[in-house]
Motif scaffolding. Sequence first.
Motif, PDB file in Angstrom:
ATOM      1  N   ILE A  28       0.999  -1.246  -0.088  1.00 24.77           N
ATOM      2  CA  ILE A  28      -0.027  -0.126   0.020  1.00 24.77           C
ATOM      3  C   ILE A  28       0.727   1.336  -0.131  1.00 24.77           C
ATOM      4  O   ILE A  28       0.575   2.413  -0.767  1.00 24.77           O
ATOM      5  CB  ILE A  28      -0.883  -0.061   1.198  1.00 24.77           C
ATOM      6  CG1 ILE A  28      -1.794  -1.289   1.110  1.00 24.77           C
ATOM      7  CG2 ILE A  28      -1.724   1.247   1.258  1.00 24.77           C
ATOM      8  CD1 ILE A  28      -2.806  -1.173  -0.036  1.00 24.77           C
ATOM      9  N   ALA A  29       2.060   1.458   0.805  1.00 22.52           N
ATOM     10  CA  ALA A  29       2.830   2.416   0.548  1.00 22.52           C
ATOM     11  C   ALA A  29       3.467   2.731  -0.536  1.00 22.52           C
ATOM     12  O   ALA A  29       3.760   3.805  -1.021  1.00 22.52           O
ATOM     13  CB  ALA A  29       4.052   2.083   1.796  1.00 22.52           C
ATOM     14  N   GLY A  75       2.781   6.017  -2.299  1.00 19.83           N
ATOM     15  CA  GLY A  75       4.038   6.835  -2.299  1.00 19.83           C
ATOM     16  C   GLY A  75       4.318   7.309  -3.630  1.00 19.83           C
ATOM     17  O   GLY A  75       4.927   8.397  -3.814  1.00 19.83           O
ATOM     18  N   CYS A  76       3.855   6.793  -4.987  1.00 23.28           N
ATOM     19  CA  CYS A  76       3.977   7.340  -5.763  1.00 23.28           C
ATOM     20  C   CYS A  76       3.414   8.780  -5.960  1.00 23.28           C
ATOM     21  O   CYS A  76       3.997   9.799  -6.742  1.00 23.28           O
ATOM     22  CB  CYS A  76       3.043   6.605  -7.077  1.00 23.28           C
ATOM     23  SG  CYS A  76       3.893   4.748  -7.224  1.00 23.28           S
ATOM     24  N   LEU A  77       2.329   9.223  -5.098  1.00 22.35           N
ATOM     25  CA  LEU A  77       1.941  10.428  -5.183  1.00 22.35           C
ATOM     26  C   LEU A  77       2.758  11.231  -4.028  1.00 22.35           C
ATOM     27  O   LEU A  77       3.141  12.515  -4.135  1.00 22.35           O
ATOM     28  CB  LEU A  77       0.388  10.288  -4.787  1.00 22.35           C
ATOM     29  CG  LEU A  77      -0.061  11.663  -4.335  1.00 22.35           C
ATOM     30  CD1 LEU A  77      -0.264  12.450  -5.632  1.00 22.35           C
ATOM     31  CD2 LEU A  77      -1.627  11.663  -3.836  1.00 22.35           C
ATOM     32  N   ALA A  78       3.037  10.441  -2.880  1.00 24.80           N
ATOM     33  CA  ALA A  78       3.701  11.414  -1.822  1.00 24.80           C
ATOM     34  C   ALA A  78       5.079  11.941  -2.048  1.00 24.80           C
ATOM     35  O   ALA A  78       5.468  12.914  -1.746  1.00 24.80           O
ATOM     36  CB  ALA A  78       3.584  10.365  -0.266  1.00 24.80           C
ATOM     37  N   VAL A  79       5.757  10.950  -2.925  1.00 28.94           N
ATOM     38  CA  VAL A  79       7.391  11.476  -3.133  1.00 28.94           C
ATOM     39  C   VAL A  79       7.460  12.424  -4.092  1.00 28.94           C
ATOM     40  O   VAL A  79       8.659  12.847  -4.195  1.00 28.94           O
ATOM     41  CB  VAL A  79       8.086  10.105  -3.573  1.00 28.94           C
ATOM     42  CG1 VAL A  79       8.130   9.086  -2.240  1.00 28.94           C
ATOM     43  CG2 VAL A  79       7.482   9.574  -4.896  1.00 28.94           C
ATOM     44  N   LEU A 128      10.915   6.685  -3.281  1.00 29.41           N
ATOM     45  CA  LEU A 128       9.544   5.645  -3.130  1.00 29.41           C
ATOM     46  C   LEU A 128      10.037   4.414  -2.623  1.00 29.41           C
ATOM     47  O   LEU A 128       9.563   3.779  -1.835  1.00 29.41           O
ATOM     48  CB  LEU A 128       9.465   5.300  -4.573  1.00 29.41           C
ATOM     49  CG  LEU A 128       8.051   4.471  -4.803  1.00 29.41           C
ATOM     50  CD1 LEU A 128       6.935   4.917  -4.137  1.00 29.41           C
ATOM     51  CD2 LEU A 128       7.928   4.298  -6.404  1.00 29.41           C
ATOM     52  N   ALA A 129      11.306   3.830  -2.815  1.00 29.12           N
ATOM     53  CA  ALA A 129      11.856   2.851  -2.078  1.00 29.12           C
ATOM     54  C   ALA A 129      12.010   3.079  -0.628  1.00 29.12           C
ATOM     55  O   ALA A 129      11.618   2.238   0.218  1.00 29.12           O
ATOM     56  CB  ALA A 129      13.169   2.266  -2.681  1.00 29.12           C
ATOM     57  N   ALA A 130      12.414   4.018  -0.306  1.00 30.93           N
ATOM     58  CA  ALA A 130      12.415   4.316   1.221  1.00 30.93           C
ATOM     59  C   ALA A 130      11.051   4.416   1.866  1.00 30.93           C
ATOM     60  O   ALA A 130      10.596   4.126   2.816  1.00 30.93           O
ATOM     61  CB  ALA A 130      13.035   5.726   1.599  1.00 30.93           C
ATOM     62  N   TYR A 131      10.105   5.096   1.068  1.00 30.42           N
ATOM     63  CA  TYR A 131       8.593   4.978   1.478  1.00 30.42           C
ATOM     64  C   TYR A 131       7.839   3.692   1.508  1.00 30.42           C
ATOM     65  O   TYR A 131       7.209   3.376   2.431  1.00 30.42           O
ATOM     66  CB  TYR A 131       7.829   5.953   0.575  1.00 30.42           C
ATOM     67  CG  TYR A 131       6.546   6.520   1.265  1.00 30.42           C
ATOM     68  CD1 TYR A 131       6.299   7.732   1.773  1.00 30.42           C
ATOM     69  CD2 TYR A 131       5.354   5.647   1.080  1.00 30.42           C
ATOM     70  CE1 TYR A 131       5.151   8.132   2.407  1.00 30.42           C
ATOM     71  CE2 TYR A 131       4.081   6.274   1.214  1.00 30.42           C
ATOM     72  CZ  TYR A 131       4.026   7.367   2.261  1.00 30.42           C
ATOM     73  OH  TYR A 131       3.059   7.849   2.540  1.00 30.42           O
TER      74      TYR A 131
END
Length: 304
Positions: free
Chosen positions: A89-90, A94-98, A200-203
């Motif tokens: 889910i992250a 995350g595609c939007l968040a980062v 994105l990997a970190a998220y």
Amino acid sequence: MPAIGALGLAAAVGLPWLVNAYLISLAATALVMAVLAMSTQLLAGLAGLAPLGQAAYLTVGAYTAASIATLTSLGPVHLLAAAAAGALIAAVTGCLAVRARGTTFLMVTFGLGELIHAVASQWAPGGSEGVHIPPVIALPGLTGMVRPGWVYLYVLAGTLLIGVVVAILVRTRFALLLRGIAAHEPRLQAAGHHTSRLLLAAYTLAGGIAGAAGALLIAVTRYVSPADAAMGISALALAAALIGSGSMTGACAAAILLVAARDWVGGLLGGHGPTLLGLAFLLLAYLPRHRLTGLTTRLPGRRT
């Protein structure tokens, strides 16, 4: 420092034989928050991005573990499934968040957290009432953990295992690149690094850690509801990460202290835990940054 760490570990293991059942359960809850603080610190402390929605991935992990509990009560299976669900889910959200940075990132993660909270209220099993699960089994062949002491030791083992994985992670080249993004992202982009992919990997990893925290949470409470995705839980984890000032050890210690202030000390003061926690947040906001860093540099394991 190793001697202090060994002494602290011995005290943590011996805690069930030293305090009453309430304090044991409180300590287990504090350990869950310490894992969530590690998830938050991975983004705030390494990448310089402060998230305000990590409790949403904790809730995803908790509901996943609750669903798996209908098939098996084996805790390690819950932990792996919850971590995978939180990471998945992250990765999607995350595609939007980062794409955002600074205050915008904080607000986007807050919005994503509230969205997941609303989805859980409407469509998760049990709706707003939540669901109960049977006692978790630590290892095959054992019975369900009912006594608070055994549950605490299981959560402690899970927390230590996640802590070891995180400690290895923060010493990798990947962590160095995240620190480089926090320091000067354009320089890393000029060097040919895809910073959005790294973030994105970190998220995604942070979501996986938060999901694992959800599996540990239901081992303690044997219950999950949309309230577990509340913004206050994410705010507590973020405050712990900020108090930690870039240190995983500091963030974990801060999370434990904040839970103790909210639930234990607040109970001694007639149920004014939220008030005490609010005062702690105000102190955090106005404490000079160099003094805040000075507090955490005295903690053992500061460099982790």
